[in-house]
Design a protein around this motif. Structure first.
Motif, PDB file in Angstrom:
ATOM      1  N   UNK A 126       0.838  -1.199   0.000  1.00 36.00           N
ATOM      2  CA  UNK A 126       0.000   0.000   0.000  1.00 36.00           C
ATOM      3  C   UNK A 126       0.876   1.252   0.000  1.00 36.00           C
ATOM      4  N   UNK A 127       0.386   2.290  -0.658  1.00 35.03           N
ATOM      5  CA  UNK A 127       1.104   3.562  -0.692  1.00 35.03           C
ATOM      6  C   UNK A 127       0.864   4.353   0.595  1.00 35.03           C
ATOM      7  N   UNK A 128      -0.373   4.256   1.133  1.00 37.12           N
ATOM      8  CA  UNK A 128      -0.685   4.936   2.392  1.00 37.12           C
ATOM      9  C   UNK A 128      -1.199   3.911   3.399  1.00 37.12           C
ATOM     10  N   UNK A 129      -1.044   4.227   4.664  1.00 36.26           N
ATOM     11  CA  UNK A 129      -1.411   3.294   5.718  1.00 36.26           C
ATOM     12  C   UNK A 129      -2.906   2.997   5.681  1.00 36.26           C
ATOM     13  N   UNK A 130      -3.223   1.694   5.647  1.00 34.67           N
ATOM     14  CA  UNK A 130      -4.616   1.281   5.565  1.00 34.67           C
ATOM     15  C   UNK A 130      -5.288   1.660   4.268  1.00 34.67           C
ATOM     16  N   UNK A 131      -4.502   2.094   3.301  1.00 32.69           N
ATOM     17  CA  UNK A 131      -5.052   2.606   2.037  1.00 32.69           C
ATOM     18  C   UNK A 131      -6.056   3.724   2.298  1.00 32.69           C
ATOM     19  N   UNK A 132      -5.805   4.486   3.361  1.00 28.49           N
ATOM     20  CA  UNK A 132      -6.750   5.522   3.775  1.00 28.49           C
ATOM     21  C   UNK A 132      -6.426   6.883   3.186  1.00 28.49           C
ATOM     22  N   UNK A 133      -5.239   7.029   2.551  1.00 28.77           N
ATOM     23  CA  UNK A 133      -4.912   8.279   1.888  1.00 28.77           C
ATOM     24  C   UNK A 133      -4.481   9.404   2.801  1.00 28.77           C
ATOM     25  N   UNK A 134      -4.126   9.076   4.070  1.00 27.77           N
ATOM     26  CA  UNK A 134      -3.773  10.145   5.014  1.00 27.77           C
ATOM     27  C   UNK A 134      -2.297  10.185   5.378  1.00 27.77           C
ATOM     28  N   UNK A 135      -1.632   9.034   5.399  1.00 23.70           N
ATOM     29  CA  UNK A 135      -0.231   8.979   5.822  1.00 23.70           C
ATOM     30  C   UNK A 135       0.484   7.904   5.012  1.00 23.70           C
ATOM     31  N   UNK A 136       1.621   8.250   4.431  1.00 26.13           N
ATOM     32  CA  UNK A 136       2.297   7.274   3.581  1.00 26.13           C
ATOM     33  C   UNK A 136       2.908   6.156   4.418  1.00 26.13           C
ATOM     34  N   UNK A 137       3.055   5.015   3.782  1.00 25.13           N
ATOM     35  CA  UNK A 137       3.641   3.859   4.442  1.00 25.13           C
ATOM     36  C   UNK A 137       5.161   4.004   4.518  1.00 25.13           C
ATOM     37  N   UNK A 138       5.796   3.049   5.197  1.00 20.57           N
ATOM     38  CA  UNK A 138       7.257   3.050   5.308  1.00 20.57           C
ATOM     39  C   UNK A 138       7.842   2.430   4.038  1.00 20.57           C
ATOM     40  N   UNK A 191       9.479  -1.354   3.356  1.00 24.05           N
ATOM     41  CA  UNK A 191       8.695  -2.266   2.525  1.00 24.05           C
ATOM     42  C   UNK A 191       9.482  -2.705   1.293  1.00 24.05           C
ATOM     43  N   UNK A 192      10.267  -1.799   0.733  1.00 23.04           N
ATOM     44  CA  UNK A 192      11.147  -2.184  -0.369  1.00 23.04           C
ATOM     45  C   UNK A 192      12.136  -3.247   0.088  1.00 23.04           C
ATOM     46  N   UNK A 193      12.716  -3.035   1.250  1.00 25.15           N
ATOM     47  CA  UNK A 193      13.671  -4.005   1.786  1.00 25.15           C
ATOM     48  C   UNK A 193      13.014  -5.361   2.032  1.00 25.15           C
ATOM     49  N   UNK A 194      11.719  -5.351   2.355  1.00 22.43           N
ATOM     50  CA  UNK A 194      10.991  -6.595   2.626  1.00 22.43           C
ATOM     51  C   UNK A 194      10.504  -7.280   1.353  1.00 22.43           C
ATOM     52  N   UNK A 195      10.708  -6.633   0.184  1.00 19.03           N
ATOM     53  CA  UNK A 195      10.380  -7.291  -1.076  1.00 19.03           C
ATOM     54  C   UNK A 195       9.254  -6.699  -1.882  1.00 19.03           C
ATOM     55  N   UNK A 196       8.704  -5.567  -1.475  1.00 17.82           N
ATOM     56  CA  UNK A 196       7.643  -4.936  -2.264  1.00 17.82           C
ATOM     57  C   UNK A 196       8.182  -4.511  -3.624  1.00 17.82           C
ATOM     58  N   UNK A 197       7.410  -4.767  -4.681  1.00 21.19           N
ATOM     59  CA  UNK A 197       7.863  -4.420  -6.031  1.00 21.19           C
ATOM     60  C   UNK A 197       7.268  -3.101  -6.533  1.00 21.19           C
ATOM     61  N   UNK A 198       6.223  -2.614  -5.857  1.00 21.49           N
ATOM     62  CA  UNK A 198       5.593  -1.350  -6.240  1.00 21.49           C
ATOM     63  C   UNK A 198       4.670  -0.927  -5.111  1.00 21.49           C
ATOM     64  N   UNK A 199       4.125   0.293  -5.221  1.00 16.37           N
ATOM     65  CA  UNK A 199       3.286   0.851  -4.163  1.00 16.37           C
ATOM     66  C   UNK A 199       2.010   1.420  -4.767  1.00 16.37           C
ATOM     67  N   UNK A 200       0.871   1.030  -4.193  1.00 15.82           N
ATOM     68  CA  UNK A 200      -0.411   1.459  -4.740  1.00 15.82           C
ATOM     69  C   UNK A 200      -1.501   1.354  -3.693  1.00 15.82           C
ATOM     70  N   UNK A 201      -2.466   2.244  -3.762  1.00 17.64           N
ATOM     71  CA  UNK A 201      -3.686   2.115  -2.968  1.00 17.64           C
ATOM     72  C   UNK A 201      -4.813   1.518  -3.800  1.00 17.64           C
TER      73      UNK A 201
END
Length: 431
Positions: free
Chosen positions: A132-144, A148-158
């Protein structure tokens, strides 16, 4: 039938579909140690290799499906990693790029690591995850994003929840730019799109359906392009579906912005009239468009303006679809139907096989920095052997997905997967 991936495989007399070079040619292909060892018209099988006679049928890189909804965690009754993996293998999809719109959303490294382990243990194909790009996909605060990249995320999206706070989105894009992370957006103006079940026009008016103008997509992309120009981030529009959106996309690319775009197989092969008498299997997000828009999308794929074709696989249970059209869940499954549906464009002479697989395999892999999607020496032996000419009637109850919500149910289709290989291992078919 499974085979030892360390054993040599020799594909004899295949129509080799090379999406990187946009070329189709007859020849042979050798797999050793789970990777493509050699390709060419003059190869001979080494001693001990298992020979697969392709009889001139196409052999292509396995599909890399960008944007698959899987119900783990939270909605396992709709789809599990196991059922999605088996459906993918049957459809020639060797790499699933899973969406983070789960319950809870994939918005922390801990959740990402959990689903990564579950996927590896359950599915016969490769599964990589977006976060997710924002926490809870709520659009208020971006994720870490960095963690998340270090953990293997390939892209970010809500996903289809558009971030309405432009300041939040601009900050997330700027941070993603500093890490060269890919952000995937859903180009829609959310106010106009809210509650829409169809595309505005005569058909929607006659059916009395709440509708949205195609301009909502154009307005959403225009906003995102402005933010990309400001931040310099890498951006992919998950679904471009309207002719009016294409000039803005073309200008962004011409101006050197790092912008790419995708389209779902349903928007390439269906139009608003397929909704007919309120058939909820045809309710999608965004809604099906006019035939003129569909043809414009096909031409954009053929020209390369649209980079990626995806299934936008979205399983829904029977209860959520057996509702009035306005209230029914949106989305359709597509892992098993993506290839035969795409072959409609091939049989119509609109898009060649190499161009189709460039959009379904090579382009999404390149976009995400994966080594899959190529038919070249040294590439992983993720392959699909198929017969594009076999006709069959689609029966939704024969699908391997837990959910059966396909708009192609009962339709005559053409093209079947013979065998699918992941790292040289046969995960579907008998060869």
């Amino acid at each position: 039938m499974s085979a030892d991936p360390t054993q040599g495989l020799f594909f004899r007399d295949a129509l080799l579909v090379d999406p990187e070079a946009l070329r189709e040619s007859r020849g042979h292909l050798l797999v050793e140690g789970g990777r493509i060892a050699a390709i060419g018209p003059d190869l001979t099988p080494p001693e001990g290799a298992r020979v697969i006679d392709c009889a001139g049928r196409p052999l292509a890189p396995g599909i890399v499906d960008l944007g698959v909804k899987i119900g783990e965690p939270g909605e396992r009754h709709r789809e599990s990693f196991g059922t999605a993996g088996r459906a993918a293998a049957a459809g020639g999809v060797t790499t699933i790029i899973a969406r983070p719109d789960t319950e809870p959303a994939i918005d922390t490294p801990e959740v990402l690591e959990f689903v990564t382990r579950r996927a590896a243990a359950s599915a016969p194909v490769r599964i990589r995850h977006m976060a997710a790009l924002t926490k809870g996909r709520a659009g208020r605060e971006m994720t870490e994003i960095g963690f998340l990249l270090d953990a293997g995320a390939v892209a970010f999206t809500d996903c289809d929840r558009v971030v309405t706070d432009t300041k939040v989105l601009s900050r997330a894009l700027a941070y993603a730019r500093s890490l060269d992370a890919l952000v995937i957006g859903h180009p829609q103006e959310p106010g106009l799109s809210k509650g829409a079940a169809a595309t505005s026009g005569k058909f929607a008016s006659l059916r009395g359906l709440p509708a949205v103008s195609p301009m909502a997509e154009r307005m959403g992309l225009d906003r995102d392009i402005g933010l990309i120009e400001m931040t310099g981030a890498r951006y992919h529009a998950d679904q471009v579906t309207c002719a009016r959106t294409l000039p803005a996309l073309e200008r962004a690319k011409r101006n050197g912005l790092r912008v790419t775009a995708g389209v779902s197989i349903h928007h390439l092969t269906l139009n608003e009239f397929d909704v007919g008498d309120y058939r909820t299997f045809f309710k999608l997000t965004p809604p099906l468009r006019a035939e003129e828009d569909r043809l414009a999308m096909v031409e954009a794929v053929a020209s390369g303006l649209i980079d990626v074709i995806c299934s936008m696989h979205t399983p829904a249970d029977e209860e959520s679809k057996r509702l009035p059209f306005e209230e029914a869940a949106a989305g359709a499954v597509g892992l098993e139907t993506m290839l035969p549906a795409a072959l409609r464009l091939h049989h119509a002479g609109q898009v060649g096989l190499a161009r189709l697989f460039r959009a379904m395999s090579y382009a999404p892999a390149q976009l995400l920095g994966l080594e899959q999607g190529r038919l070249a020496a040294g590439a992983p032996a993720d392959l699909v052997l198929f017969d594009p000419d076999v006709p069959f009637a689609m029966d939704r109850f024969a699908l391997r997905s837990k959910s059966k919500n396909t708009p192609f149910d009962g339709q005559m289709m053409q093209g079947k997967v013979i065998a699918t290989f992941v790292g040289g291992l046969c995960v579907f078919g008998e060869v």
